[in-house]
Design a protein around this motif. Structure first.
Motif, PDB file in Angstrom:
ATOM      1  N   UNK A   1      -1.841 -14.692   8.487  1.00 57.33           N
ATOM      2  CA  UNK A   1      -0.730 -15.393   7.845  1.00 57.33           C
ATOM      3  C   UNK A   1       0.208 -14.422   7.133  1.00 57.33           C
ATOM      4  N   UNK A   2      -0.373 -13.397   6.529  1.00 63.30           N
ATOM      5  CA  UNK A   2       0.476 -12.465   5.786  1.00 63.30           C
ATOM      6  C   UNK A   2       1.282 -11.571   6.725  1.00 63.30           C
ATOM      7  N   UNK A   3       0.723 -11.214   7.869  1.00 65.90           N
ATOM      8  CA  UNK A   3       1.492 -10.436   8.850  1.00 65.90           C
ATOM      9  C   UNK A   3       2.654 -11.273   9.385  1.00 65.90           C
ATOM     10  N   UNK A   4       2.396 -12.551   9.630  1.00 64.77           N
ATOM     11  CA  UNK A   4       3.480 -13.450  10.050  1.00 64.77           C
ATOM     12  C   UNK A   4       4.550 -13.515   8.968  1.00 64.77           C
TER      13      UNK A   4
ATOM     14  N   UNK B   1      -3.373  -6.045  -0.469  1.00 62.86           N
ATOM     15  CA  UNK B   1      -4.783  -5.911  -0.846  1.00 62.86           C
ATOM     16  C   UNK B   1      -5.388  -7.257  -1.234  1.00 62.86           C
ATOM     17  N   UNK B   2      -4.573  -8.123  -1.822  1.00 63.47           N
ATOM     18  CA  UNK B   2      -5.094  -9.417  -2.273  1.00 63.47           C
ATOM     19  C   UNK B   2      -5.517 -10.310  -1.114  1.00 63.47           C
ATOM     20  N   UNK B   3      -4.964 -10.066   0.084  1.00 62.04           N
ATOM     21  CA  UNK B   3      -5.327 -10.902   1.235  1.00 62.04           C
ATOM     22  C   UNK B   3      -6.303 -10.198   2.171  1.00 62.04           C
ATOM     23  N   UNK B   4      -6.747  -8.987   1.801  1.00 60.12           N
ATOM     24  CA  UNK B   4      -7.804  -8.343   2.570  1.00 60.12           C
ATOM     25  C   UNK B   4      -7.471  -7.024   3.222  1.00 60.12           C
ATOM     26  N   UNK B   5      -6.242  -6.542   3.125  1.00 54.54           N
ATOM     27  CA  UNK B   5      -5.879  -5.265   3.731  1.00 54.54           C
ATOM     28  C   UNK B   5      -6.223  -4.109   2.795  1.00 54.54           C
ATOM     29  N   UNK B   6      -6.477  -2.951   3.394  1.00 50.35           N
ATOM     30  CA  UNK B   6      -6.635  -1.739   2.598  1.00 50.35           C
ATOM     31  C   UNK B   6      -5.258  -1.131   2.342  1.00 50.35           C
ATOM     32  N   UNK B   7      -5.210  -0.130   1.489  1.00 48.93           N
ATOM     33  CA  UNK B   7      -3.935   0.523   1.182  1.00 48.93           C
ATOM     34  C   UNK B   7      -3.343   1.155   2.437  1.00 48.93           C
ATOM     35  N   UNK B   8      -4.179   1.832   3.213  1.00 46.97           N
ATOM     36  CA  UNK B   8      -3.692   2.484   4.423  1.00 46.97           C
ATOM     37  C   UNK B   8      -3.204   1.464   5.448  1.00 46.97           C
ATOM     38  N   UNK B   9      -3.918   0.364   5.566  1.00 45.60           N
ATOM     39  CA  UNK B   9      -3.485  -0.681   6.500  1.00 45.60           C
ATOM     40  C   UNK B   9      -2.143  -1.278   6.073  1.00 45.60           C
TER      41      UNK B   9
END
Length: 351
Positions: free
Chosen positions: A222-225, A149-157
């Motif tokens: 970056x976070x997915x990587x 969430x801190x980098x922009x994703x929602x909970x579901x994502x």
């Protein structure tokens, strides 16, 4: 009376139980029957203490005597027969060498630290602990949704990413043992440390960007990587190196003390990180992850310099090489009043 009970049990075993090694097989006699006798003997001892019955204690010694020939002679026999013909003598020599590496049957953690050779092995294990435990791995697992969430994703994502990556990288979990056996301990440790260092840098970068500039597509990518690298790190088999280090860098007499220390230190590090994360993260998120970059460099470099390659080597050879390496250096500030490492094995097994 107690000694006689154990002696009688040994005689009974030699006459009536030992033949089962021929009729039922070595494995049945050593593993199954041996385990049963151990459990029965232990239960008799516990019952004797609870019921204050000396008869049960004597009975426990009898069963221990029955088990004695199975765990001594038959075990050596089983090892010898399992080995190929050309390697049987070598297997017995290495087995005896490992058992007789030290002058004492039980070594405390203090003795390990005061001994130059064993202290070197302990330093390697501790450096490994700091590399693995002082990382983002446990924090990411515990605060998975919060960090996403801190980098922009929602909970579901965040949950969807976790599910997809778990499915994609599941087959790689079976590659860990293959990598350790094929590449060796040092290459696996090097690869894993590079991945952990990259993870720490990416985590620091994403938190820095999110804190100062806000979440964006860049922080998400970056976070997915980072997540992918995290899944790849476990596939290297780095988590298996802890038990391998303990069994390969220490003689049997020191493994219990070292294992206890490793477990305690690992728990202490994890508890400290979990306790401080909410506080530090609420004040300045990048500040929590910055030290991980430094620890990977410092302890990773130490392991690169001092970690021995133990792949395919006997424990006695590894420790003897460590002993020679340590003895070739300057004298330690810790004086060894009673050396723990034997200079040679039992003459019976030497050439």
């Amino acid at each position: 009376m107690i000694t006689s009970a154990e002696t009688v049990g040994t005689l009974v075993s030699l006459i009536f139980v030992f033949p089962f090694a021929e009729t039922k097989g070595r494995k049945w006699a050593i593993i199954y029957l041996g385990a049963l006798l151990t459990v029965v003997s232990a239960l008799c001892q516990l019952s004797s203490a609870y019921l204050q019955a000396s008869e049960l204690f004597i009975l426990s010694q009898f069963f221990a005597g029955v088990h004695h020939p199975l765990r001594t002679f038959l075990t050596f026999l089983f090892i010898t027969e399992c080995a190929p013909d050309k390697n049987r003598e070598q297997i017995l020599i290495l087995f005896e060498k490992e058992k007789n590496l030290t002058t004492e049957s039980h070594i405390t953690l203090r003795q390990v630290w005061e001994n130059d050779t064993l202290r070197q092995g302990l330093k390697v294990v501790l450096a490994y602990l700091f590399v693995v435990n002082l990382s983002t791995t446990n924090i990411r697992a515990t605060y998975y949704v919060t960090l996403h969430e801190s980098v922009g994703f929602t909970v579901q994502e965040a949950l969807n990413i976790n599910l997809i990556l778990s499915i994609l990288f599941f087959p790689t979990q079976f590659a860990s043992t293959i990598m350790i056996d094929s590449l060796g301990r040092r290459p696996v440790m090097l690869i894993a440390n590079v991945l952990l260092f990259t993870m720490s840098c990416l985590m620091l970068a994403t938190q820095f960007l999110a804190y100062f500039f806000g979440p964006s597509l860049l922080t998400k990518v970056l976070y997915v990587i980072l997540d992918c690298i995290g899944e790849s790190t476990t596939a290297t088999g780095i988590m298996s190196l802890r038990i391998l280090f303990i069994t390969e860098l220490f003689p049997p007499s020191a493994r219990t003390a070292v294992s206890q220390a490793v477990l305690f230190i690992g728990m202490a590090i994890n508890s400290l990180l979990m306790a401080t994360f909410p506080i530090v993260y609420s004040i300045f998120p990048p500040g929590f992850f910055a030290p991980f970059v430094v620890t990977k460099l410092v302890f990773g470099f130490y392991l690169y310099r001092h970690m021995p390659e133990t792949k395919g080597r006997a424990v006695c050879d590894i420790i003897e090489d460590m002993d020679e390496d340590v003895m070739s250096r300057t004298a330690s500030i810790f004086e060894e009043y009673t050396p723990l490492i034997k200079s040679r094995v039992n003459p019976i097994f030497s050439h």
